[in-house]
Write a protein that holds these residues in place. Structure first.
Motif, PDB file in Angstrom:
ATOM      1  N   ASP A 202       0.607  -0.996   0.183  1.00 40.18           N
ATOM      2  CA  ASP A 202       0.229  -0.522   0.212  1.00 40.18           C
ATOM      3  C   ASP A 202       0.512   0.846  -0.043  1.00 40.18           C
ATOM      4  O   ASP A 202       0.789   2.334  -0.692  1.00 40.18           O
ATOM      5  CB  ASP A 202      -0.938  -0.091   1.336  1.00 40.18           C
ATOM      6  CG  ASP A 202      -2.408  -0.862   1.306  1.00 40.18           C
ATOM      7  OD1 ASP A 202      -2.542  -1.145   0.401  1.00 40.18           O
ATOM      8  OD2 ASP A 202      -2.567  -1.392   2.848  1.00 40.18           O
ATOM      9  N   ALA A 205       2.433   1.722  -3.366  1.00 39.53           N
ATOM     10  CA  ALA A 205       1.173   2.217  -4.591  1.00 39.53           C
ATOM     11  C   ALA A 205       0.703   3.891  -4.044  1.00 39.53           C
ATOM     12  O   ALA A 205       0.725   4.792  -5.330  1.00 39.53           O
ATOM     13  CB  ALA A 205       0.124   1.724  -4.089  1.00 39.53           C
ATOM     14  N   ARG A 206       0.549   4.467  -2.923  1.00 42.81           N
ATOM     15  CA  ARG A 206       0.466   6.015  -2.492  1.00 42.81           C
ATOM     16  C   ARG A 206       1.979   6.465  -3.219  1.00 42.81           C
ATOM     17  O   ARG A 206       1.825   7.857  -3.309  1.00 42.81           O
ATOM     18  CB  ARG A 206       0.169   5.632  -0.652  1.00 42.81           C
ATOM     19  CG  ARG A 206      -1.229   4.922  -0.719  1.00 42.81           C
ATOM     20  CD  ARG A 206      -1.406   5.997   0.860  1.00 42.81           C
ATOM     21  NE  ARG A 206      -0.281   5.470   1.798  1.00 42.81           N
ATOM     22  CZ  ARG A 206      -1.016   4.369   2.531  1.00 42.81           C
ATOM     23  NH1 ARG A 206      -1.768   3.432   1.870  1.00 42.81           N
ATOM     24  NH2 ARG A 206      -0.026   4.047   3.606  1.00 42.81           N
ATOM     25  N   LYS A 208       2.929   6.105  -5.731  1.00 47.66           N
ATOM     26  CA  LYS A 208       3.722   5.950  -7.347  1.00 47.66           C
ATOM     27  C   LYS A 208       5.528   5.122  -7.604  1.00 47.66           C
ATOM     28  O   LYS A 208       5.368   5.874  -8.303  1.00 47.66           O
ATOM     29  CB  LYS A 208       2.908   7.573  -7.209  1.00 47.66           C
ATOM     30  CG  LYS A 208       1.711   7.597  -7.554  1.00 47.66           C
ATOM     31  CD  LYS A 208       0.855   9.251  -7.959  1.00 47.66           C
ATOM     32  CE  LYS A 208       0.022   8.931  -7.881  1.00 47.66           C
ATOM     33  NZ  LYS A 208      -1.595   7.885  -7.763  1.00 47.66           N
ATOM     34  N   GLU A 235      -1.228  -8.885  -5.757  1.00 47.41           N
ATOM     35  CA  GLU A 235      -1.490  -7.864  -4.143  1.00 47.41           C
ATOM     36  C   GLU A 235      -0.987  -6.384  -5.191  1.00 47.41           C
ATOM     37  O   GLU A 235      -1.815  -5.064  -5.470  1.00 47.41           O
ATOM     38  CB  GLU A 235      -1.324  -7.709  -3.569  1.00 47.41           C
ATOM     39  CG  GLU A 235      -1.902  -9.048  -2.361  1.00 47.41           C
ATOM     40  CD  GLU A 235      -3.258  -8.964  -2.657  1.00 47.41           C
ATOM     41  OE1 GLU A 235      -3.935  -8.122  -2.628  1.00 47.41           O
ATOM     42  OE2 GLU A 235      -3.960  -9.754  -2.114  1.00 47.41           O
ATOM     43  N   LYS A 238      -3.684  -5.129  -7.862  1.00 47.23           N
ATOM     44  CA  LYS A 238      -4.879  -4.558  -7.838  1.00 47.23           C
ATOM     45  C   LYS A 238      -4.349  -2.667  -7.347  1.00 47.23           C
ATOM     46  O   LYS A 238      -5.448  -2.570  -7.745  1.00 47.23           O
ATOM     47  CB  LYS A 238      -5.532  -5.536  -6.642  1.00 47.23           C
ATOM     48  CG  LYS A 238      -5.913  -6.747  -6.750  1.00 47.23           C
ATOM     49  CD  LYS A 238      -6.034  -7.507  -5.645  1.00 47.23           C
ATOM     50  CE  LYS A 238      -6.355  -8.611  -5.247  1.00 47.23           C
ATOM     51  NZ  LYS A 238      -6.870  -9.123  -4.386  1.00 47.23           N
ATOM     52  N   ARG A 239      -3.170  -2.956  -6.962  1.00 47.78           N
ATOM     53  CA  ARG A 239      -2.888  -1.199  -7.018  1.00 47.78           C
ATOM     54  C   ARG A 239      -2.514  -0.698  -7.837  1.00 47.78           C
ATOM     55  O   ARG A 239      -2.089   0.523  -7.617  1.00 47.78           O
ATOM     56  CB  ARG A 239      -2.056  -1.265  -5.344  1.00 47.78           C
ATOM     57  CG  ARG A 239      -2.621  -2.034  -4.322  1.00 47.78           C
ATOM     58  CD  ARG A 239      -1.683  -2.488  -3.054  1.00 47.78           C
ATOM     59  NE  ARG A 239      -2.619  -3.127  -1.913  1.00 47.78           N
ATOM     60  CZ  ARG A 239      -3.273  -4.483  -2.149  1.00 47.78           C
ATOM     61  NH1 ARG A 239      -3.150  -5.168  -2.929  1.00 47.78           N
ATOM     62  NH2 ARG A 239      -3.755  -4.551  -0.358  1.00 47.78           N
ATOM     63  N   ASN A 240      -2.159  -1.278  -9.041  1.00 47.05           N
ATOM     64  CA  ASN A 240      -1.690  -0.714 -10.110  1.00 47.05           C
ATOM     65  C   ASN A 240      -0.079   0.456  -9.754  1.00 47.05           C
ATOM     66  O   ASN A 240       0.216   1.311 -10.961  1.00 47.05           O
ATOM     67  CB  ASN A 240      -2.336   0.704 -11.051  1.00 47.05           C
ATOM     68  CG  ASN A 240      -3.540   0.450 -11.734  1.00 47.05           C
ATOM     69  OD1 ASN A 240      -4.153  -0.537 -12.011  1.00 47.05           O
ATOM     70  ND2 ASN A 240      -4.853   0.950 -10.554  1.00 47.05           N
TER      71      ASN A 240
END
Length: 272
Positions: A202, A205-206, A208, A235, A238-240
């Protein structure tokens, strides 16, 4: 293969082979690579004492300018055959953020691409190179209450690396985020805390940033799977999170390693 390999070592690696740049590049062309980044282990931060027996975890600082200059010449030499990028694999070492930032401020402008990796873990007794050997991993385990606690120590350190302010030239890709699983067939973790790994994903992902999809674990006898394994890749997708294949080759013959074992539906990205 028609792939981009974003994690390749060189003859400047003190714990690798002396295969020449030309051997790496000619092998890459033969395999059908479209582009490659040389990511040698950067010099360790000033003031940090390498805990490995041969003090060979990173290249010597006095060799760094020659390394950059050589790759610059190779870019020109092979400009019609393959795209070559200048990079480094930077160690995140807890407590040496300022030194790492100063290094990146100095040399970052010369880099096209880079990776931020965790190899060193800090315990009460000091720093340890976690992936150096099964024995060193076992010694770290002795300092932890359980294999779960060792995994937590690793993922907490990776999260610190993702969150660390390392300046304008901080690497935009996190290296082999399941490296703690390198010796999993000797030190199995039958009760993996997936939540702490998902928290790490996560964060990535945040921010980037990209993920190193590293094939070298496939050839490690106590691992036999890519870094990270399929469920973590699922996973990430899912978060690109962009995935960049890395052979993590320390010899020319290791280029392309693990590529056939990657999750087939996972799209691979060019890092630049």
């Amino acid at each position: 293969m028609n792939i981009y390999d974003g994690h390749i070592h060189t003859p400047y690696c003190p714990h690798g082979t002396k295969d020449s740049f030309h051997q790496y590049i000619e092998r890459a062309i033969k395999l059908g690579y479209q582009a490659m980044t040389f990511t040698e282990h950067a010099p360790l931060p000033q003031g940090f004492e390498d805990p490995t027996p041969d003090k060979d975890s990173g290249m010597q600082l006095e060799n760094l300018e020659n390394y950059i200059e050589q790759i610059t010449q190779l870019k020109k030499e092979y400009s019609e055959d393959i795209l070559i990028h200048t990079g480094l694999e930077i160690d995140y070492i807890e407590g040496f953020e300022n030194e790492t930032t100063a290094f990146l401020d100095r040399y970052g402008p010369y880099l096209d691409d880079s990776i931020l990796s965790v190899h060193f873990l800090k315990t009460k007794s000091g720093y340890h190179c976690m992936d150096y050997s099964p024995d060193v991993f076992g010694k770290i385990l002795e300092e932890c209450n359980s294999i779960q606690d060792l995994y937590s120590l690793y993922y907490n350190t990776v999260k610190k690396s993702v969150n660390a302010d390392l300046g304008a030239y901080k690497p935009r890709r996190i290296g082999h985020i399941s490296l703690v699983m390198k010796f999993k067939n000797k030190y199995p973790n039958v009760d993996i805390n997936k939540n702490e790994i998902l928290e790490t994903i996560d964060l990535i992902a945040r921010q980037k940033i990209q993920l190193d999809y590293n094939g070298s674990g496939v050839n490690k006898p106590l691992c036999r799977e890519p870094y990270p394994p399929d469920w973590i890749i699922s996973e990430a997708l899912k978060r690109n999170i962009p995935l960049v294949y890395g052979s993590d080759a320390h010899r020319a013959g290791e280029l392309g390693q693990g590529f056939g074992e990657l999750k087939q539906e996972a799209p691979l990205t060019h890092p630049i």
